[in-house]
Design an enzyme around this catalytic site. Sequence first.
Site, PDB file in Angstrom:
ATOM      1  N   GLU A   1      21.715  -7.459  40.492  1.00  0.00           N
ATOM      2  CA  GLU A   1      21.663  -8.839  40.033  1.00  0.00           C
ATOM      3  C   GLU A   1      20.462  -9.552  40.636  1.00  0.00           C
ATOM      4  O   GLU A   1      20.188  -9.414  41.835  1.00  0.00           O
ATOM      5  CB  GLU A   1      22.944  -9.577  40.417  1.00  0.00           C
ATOM      6  CG  GLU A   1      23.003 -10.985  39.862  1.00  0.00           C
ATOM      7  CD  GLU A   1      24.324 -11.673  40.130  1.00  0.00           C
ATOM      8  OE1 GLU A   1      24.689 -12.545  39.321  1.00  0.00           O
ATOM      9  OE2 GLU A   1      24.984 -11.353  41.144  1.00  0.00           O
TER      10      GLU A   1
ATOM     11  N   ASP B   1      33.110  -9.058  44.162  1.00  0.00           N
ATOM     12  CA  ASP B   1      31.755  -8.499  44.235  1.00  0.00           C
ATOM     13  C   ASP B   1      31.725  -7.066  43.698  1.00  0.00           C
ATOM     14  O   ASP B   1      30.727  -6.625  43.141  1.00  0.00           O
ATOM     15  CB  ASP B   1      31.246  -8.514  45.683  1.00  0.00           C
ATOM     16  CG  ASP B   1      31.422  -9.866  46.328  1.00  0.00           C
ATOM     17  OD1 ASP B   1      30.457 -10.634  46.369  1.00  0.00           O
ATOM     18  OD2 ASP B   1      32.548 -10.152  46.776  1.00  0.00           O
TER      19      ASP B   1
ATOM     20  N   ASP C   1      25.816  -5.699  43.505  1.00  0.00           N
ATOM     21  CA  ASP C   1      25.918  -7.153  43.589  1.00  0.00           C
ATOM     22  C   ASP C   1      25.543  -7.520  45.017  1.00  0.00           C
ATOM     23  O   ASP C   1      26.329  -7.331  45.939  1.00  0.00           O
ATOM     24  CB  ASP C   1      27.335  -7.614  43.262  1.00  0.00           C
ATOM     25  CG  ASP C   1      27.474  -9.130  43.273  1.00  0.00           C
ATOM     26  OD1 ASP C   1      26.476  -9.823  42.989  1.00  0.00           O
ATOM     27  OD2 ASP C   1      28.577  -9.618  43.571  1.00  0.00           O
TER      28      ASP C   1
END
Length: 167
Positions: free
Chosen positions: A67, A140, A7
């Site tokens: 991501e 996260d 992330d």
Amino acid sequence: MIILGIDPGIAIVGYGVVEYKNNSFRVIDYGAVTTPAHTDLTVRLEMVYKGIDTIIKSYDIDEVGIEELFFNKNVKTAITVAQARGVTLLACAHNNIPVHEYTPLQIKQGVCGYGRADKSQIQKSVTSFLRLKRVPKPDDVADALAIAICHAHSNKLEKTLKNINGL
């Protein structure tokens, strides 16, 4: 298969290393690469690069799920996160690790089966899939583990479709 879920961020880069084998998950490691606020951007970017590079070198990573950057209302923040994401991708490239990108919608669908799932639903699903005693923190880190799970499910589907189509 050993999957590194990432992330991306500049202050916190969540990561999760999981093994996916025989439709089962095993957590290898998870945590965050952090950079202190009020530090020169180039130093922070170097810290992100070195942190991800160290993680990649510490485990026998087969593939990375990351991501995709979604547009933030704060353009300056979006640009800084994009730069951190860039050095993360560079660390993967320098280590010859295939990278697969997922939108937030794909990650939610891959983990919860519902593209509009909220953060708590994602965290509960991650905790359940990985048989963890508690939700990983900060958020996260849970997101990075969700990305790894999403990639495992997406990769399995891709292989199944190739087998069906005889490719």
